[in-house]
Design a protein around this motif. Structure first.
Motif, PDB file in Angstrom:
ATOM      1  N   ARG A 191       0.814  -1.206   0.000  1.00  0.00           N
ATOM      2  CA  ARG A 191       0.000   0.000   0.000  1.00  0.00           C
ATOM      3  C   ARG A 191       0.858   1.270   0.000  1.00  0.00           C
ATOM      4  O   ARG A 191       0.521   2.246  -0.638  1.00  0.00           O
ATOM      5  CB  ARG A 191      -0.923  -0.015   1.218  1.00  0.00           C
ATOM      6  CG  ARG A 191      -2.077   0.956   1.099  1.00  0.00           C
ATOM      7  CD  ARG A 191      -2.951   0.889   2.323  1.00  0.00           C
ATOM      8  NE  ARG A 191      -2.164   1.117   3.530  1.00  0.00           N
ATOM      9  CZ  ARG A 191      -2.589   0.861   4.763  1.00  0.00           C
ATOM     10  NH1 ARG A 191      -3.775   0.350   4.956  1.00  0.00           N
ATOM     11  NH2 ARG A 191      -1.820   1.107   5.793  1.00  0.00           N
ATOM     12  N   ARG A 219      -1.873 -17.958  -6.937  1.00  0.00           N
ATOM     13  CA  ARG A 219      -3.032 -17.411  -7.648  1.00  0.00           C
ATOM     14  C   ARG A 219      -3.630 -16.200  -6.922  1.00  0.00           C
ATOM     15  O   ARG A 219      -3.982 -15.192  -7.547  1.00  0.00           O
ATOM     16  CB  ARG A 219      -4.126 -18.482  -7.806  1.00  0.00           C
ATOM     17  CG  ARG A 219      -3.821 -19.519  -8.868  1.00  0.00           C
ATOM     18  CD  ARG A 219      -4.942 -20.551  -8.952  1.00  0.00           C
ATOM     19  NE  ARG A 219      -4.626 -21.645  -9.847  1.00  0.00           N
ATOM     20  CZ  ARG A 219      -4.810 -21.604 -11.164  1.00  0.00           C
ATOM     21  NH1 ARG A 219      -5.322 -20.524 -11.735  1.00  0.00           N
ATOM     22  NH2 ARG A 219      -4.486 -22.635 -11.919  1.00  0.00           N
ATOM     23  N   SER A 220      -3.730 -16.281  -5.605  1.00  0.00           N
ATOM     24  CA  SER A 220      -4.365 -15.158  -4.908  1.00  0.00           C
ATOM     25  C   SER A 220      -3.440 -13.950  -4.870  1.00  0.00           C
ATOM     26  O   SER A 220      -3.903 -12.808  -4.884  1.00  0.00           O
ATOM     27  CB  SER A 220      -4.843 -15.571  -3.514  1.00  0.00           C
ATOM     28  OG  SER A 220      -3.798 -16.130  -2.784  1.00  0.00           O
ATOM     29  N   THR A 221      -2.122 -14.183  -4.849  1.00  0.00           N
ATOM     30  CA  THR A 221      -1.180 -13.058  -4.915  1.00  0.00           C
ATOM     31  C   THR A 221      -1.285 -12.356  -6.276  1.00  0.00           C
ATOM     32  O   THR A 221      -1.266 -11.121  -6.358  1.00  0.00           O
ATOM     33  CB  THR A 221       0.259 -13.536  -4.669  1.00  0.00           C
ATOM     34  OG1 THR A 221       0.324 -14.159  -3.392  1.00  0.00           O
ATOM     35  CG2 THR A 221       1.238 -12.368  -4.704  1.00  0.00           C
ATOM     36  N   ASP A 223      -3.930 -12.246  -8.201  1.00  0.00           N
ATOM     37  CA  ASP A 223      -5.192 -11.491  -8.204  1.00  0.00           C
ATOM     38  C   ASP A 223      -5.065 -10.196  -7.416  1.00  0.00           C
ATOM     39  O   ASP A 223      -5.499  -9.130  -7.862  1.00  0.00           O
ATOM     40  CB  ASP A 223      -6.320 -12.339  -7.596  1.00  0.00           C
ATOM     41  CG  ASP A 223      -6.769 -13.441  -8.544  1.00  0.00           C
ATOM     42  OD1 ASP A 223      -6.401 -13.387  -9.739  1.00  0.00           O
ATOM     43  OD2 ASP A 223      -7.474 -14.356  -8.090  1.00  0.00           O
ATOM     44  N   LEU A 224      -4.476 -10.293  -6.228  1.00  0.00           N
ATOM     45  CA  LEU A 224      -4.311  -9.115  -5.369  1.00  0.00           C
ATOM     46  C   LEU A 224      -3.471  -8.055  -6.069  1.00  0.00           C
ATOM     47  O   LEU A 224      -3.867  -6.884  -6.164  1.00  0.00           O
ATOM     48  CB  LEU A 224      -3.647  -9.523  -4.051  1.00  0.00           C
ATOM     49  CG  LEU A 224      -3.210  -8.379  -3.137  1.00  0.00           C
ATOM     50  CD1 LEU A 224      -4.411  -7.686  -2.514  1.00  0.00           C
ATOM     51  CD2 LEU A 224      -2.249  -8.878  -2.059  1.00  0.00           C
ATOM     52  N   GLN A 226      -2.575  -7.694  -9.278  1.00  0.00           N
ATOM     53  CA  GLN A 226      -3.160  -7.134 -10.503  1.00  0.00           C
ATOM     54  C   GLN A 226      -4.346  -6.235 -10.179  1.00  0.00           C
ATOM     55  O   GLN A 226      -4.564  -5.223 -10.843  1.00  0.00           O
ATOM     56  CB  GLN A 226      -3.554  -8.264 -11.465  1.00  0.00           C
ATOM     57  CG  GLN A 226      -2.321  -8.950 -12.060  1.00  0.00           C
ATOM     58  CD  GLN A 226      -2.662 -10.107 -12.973  1.00  0.00           C
ATOM     59  OE1 GLN A 226      -3.770 -10.637 -12.937  1.00  0.00           O
ATOM     60  NE2 GLN A 226      -1.691 -10.511 -13.788  1.00  0.00           N
ATOM     61  N   GLY A 227      -5.081  -6.577  -9.130  1.00  0.00           N
ATOM     62  CA  GLY A 227      -6.183  -5.724  -8.697  1.00  0.00           C
ATOM     63  C   GLY A 227      -5.703  -4.349  -8.264  1.00  0.00           C
ATOM     64  O   GLY A 227      -6.431  -3.360  -8.362  1.00  0.00           O
ATOM     65  N   LEU A 228      -4.455  -4.292  -7.781  1.00  0.00           N
ATOM     66  CA  LEU A 228      -3.873  -3.021  -7.368  1.00  0.00           C
ATOM     67  C   LEU A 228      -3.099  -2.346  -8.507  1.00  0.00           C
ATOM     68  O   LEU A 228      -2.428  -1.342  -8.303  1.00  0.00           O
ATOM     69  CB  LEU A 228      -2.934  -3.248  -6.174  1.00  0.00           C
ATOM     70  CG  LEU A 228      -3.636  -3.662  -4.874  1.00  0.00           C
ATOM     71  CD1 LEU A 228      -2.626  -4.199  -3.874  1.00  0.00           C
ATOM     72  CD2 LEU A 228      -4.405  -2.492  -4.285  1.00  0.00           C
ATOM     73  N   GLY A 229      -3.171  -2.946  -9.694  1.00  0.00           N
ATOM     74  CA  GLY A 229      -2.520  -2.329 -10.842  1.00  0.00           C
ATOM     75  C   GLY A 229      -1.049  -2.672 -11.004  1.00  0.00           C
ATOM     76  O   GLY A 229      -0.328  -2.014 -11.749  1.00  0.00           O
TER      77      GLY A 229
END
Ligand code: C2E
Ligand code: CA
Ligand code: CA
Ligand code: CA
Length: 278
Positions: A191, A219-221, A223-224, A226-229
Motif C-alpha cells: 500500500r 493465484r491469490s497473490t 489477483d491481489l 493485478q487488482g492493485l494495478g
C-alpha cells in the motif's frame, strides 16, 4: 545449494577465526576486483507471457576470482554490505547494466534492465546522488530501468525509504518488490510503496504445480497484485507444469531456469536476436 550453504557459513563467520580472516582478505580484494574487471554482470531473461517476448533482464552480479573461481553473490553481497562497500559495488553493476542496455537498444531491442538494490542503500544520500547523475546522463531512458527491492529494504526507516523510492519513480524508474511473501508487513508495503511490479518468491512458485497450497497462494497473490494495478513476476520457474500453471493464473512475467539461466551479456543479446528472428 552449495553456494547457499557457503553463504550461511560466511554470514556466521564471527564464530570462526579462520573464516573471519578469509572474509577480511576477500573484502580487502573487492575494490581491486572492481578495478581489475573481475566483477561481472550476468543477465537472466524475464519473459512476458502475453507476447512470449523477453521484456527485461535481471542483472545478477558475479565475482570471477582469479584463484577462488566464480563467487556467487549470496557469498559476497552480505560481506560487502557489512564492510560498507555495497554502494561502490552496486554503482559498478548499475553502470555496467546501463552500458549493456544502451548497446541492446542501439541494436533495436526494446528491453528493460532490473537491478537489485540492497536495503541499506535506498536511503543513502551519496548513493542516490550518484544514481541521479546516471539517470540524468541520457544514456538510457530511466523508464527502461527497474529497481528490485525487498520488503526488509524499507524496515529501518520506512518513510525515508518510501520517499527515496518515490523520487526514483518520479524519474520514470519502475520499482519492483522482490522475494514477495518471505518478509513481514507485506500488505502495508504494497500500500505504501510506489510499486510497479511484484515478484513472487521462488519458494512459493517452484512447486506450485505439485502443491495445492502453494498454487492457491500464487493465484491469490496474482489477483491481489493485478487488482492493485501491479505487474506480477513469478521467479524460479524450472518445470513446464509450473509454467502452465502460471499461464493459467494470468501471471504477467516469468523468470527461471526453464526460460533461461543468468548469462553473459553477449549470450543474452544472442537470445534476443534468436527470438526476434523466430
Ligand atoms: P534474487 O534477487 O532473488 O535473484 C534470483 C536468484 O535466483 C539468482 O541467484 C538467480 O540465479 C536464481 N534463479 C533464477 N532462476 C532460478 C530457478 O529457476 N531456480 C533456482 N533454484 N534459482 C533461480 P543469484 O544470481 O545467485 O543471486 C542471489 C541473490 O544475490 C539475488 O537473489 C539477490 O538478492 C542478490 N544479488 C545478485 N546480484 C545483486 C546485486 O547486483 N546487488 C545486490 N544488492 N544483490 C544482488
Ligand atoms: Ca532480484
Ligand atoms: Ca527474488
Ligand atoms: Ca531471493
Amino acid at each position: 545449494e552449495e553456494a547457499a550453504a557457503a553463504g550461511a557459513f560466511w554470514r556466521h563467520a564471527h564464530v570462526d577465526a579462520e573464516a573471519l580472516e578469509r572474509r577480511l582478505v576477500l573484502m580487502g580484494e573487492l575494490d581491486q576486483a572492481i578495478a581489475d574487471g573481475e566483477i561481472e554482470v550476468h543477465y537472466q531473461p524475464k519473459l512476458a507471457l502475453a507476447t512470449d517476448r523477453v521484456a527485461s533482464a535481471e542483472a545478477l552480479v558475479r565475482w570471477r576470482h582469479p584463484t577462488r573461481g566464480m563467487i556467487r553473490p549470496d557469498l559476497f553481497i552480505p560481506l560487502a554490505e557489512q564492510a560498507d562497500r555495497i554502494g561502490a559495488l552496486t554503482l559498478h553493476v548499475l553502470a555496467r547494466a546501463v552500458a549493456d542496455l544502451a548497446d541492446w537498444r542501439a541494436r533495436g531491442h526494446d528491453v528493460s534492465v532490473a537491478i537489485n538494490l540492497s536495503a541499506m542503500l535506498i536511503a543513502e544520500p551519496a548513493f542516490s546522488a550518484a544514481v541521479d547523475t546516471l539517470l540524468d546522463s541520457g544514456a538510457v531512458p530511466p523508464d527502461r530501468l527497474i529497481f528490485e527491492v525487498t520488503e526488509s529494504a524499507t524496515l529501518a526507516d520506512p518513510e525515508r525509504a518510501a520517499a527515496q523510492l518515490r523520487h526514483f519513480r518520479a524519474k520514470g524508474v519502475a520499482i519492483s518488490m522482490d522475494d514477495y511473501g518471505t518478509g513481514q508487513s507485506t500488505l502495508t508495503y504494497i500500500r505504501e510503496l510506489p510499486l510497479s511490479e511484484l515478484k513472487i518468491d521462488r519458494s512459493f512458485v517452484q512447486h506450485a504445480h505439485l502443491n495445492p497450497a502453494d498454487a492457491l497462494m500464487v493465484r491469490s497473490t496474482i489477483d491481489l497484485a493485478q487488482g492493485l494495478g501491479l505487474k506480477v513476476v513469478a521467479e524460479g520457474i524450472e518445470e513446464p507444469g509450473c509454467l502452465a500453471l502460471l499461464r493459467d493464473a494470468g501471471c504477467d512475467l516469468v523468470q527461471g531456469y526453464l526460460i533461461g539461466r543468468p548469462m553473459v551479456a553477449d549470450a543474452f543479446v544472442a537470445t534476443l536476436e534468436q527470438r526476434a528472428a523466430a
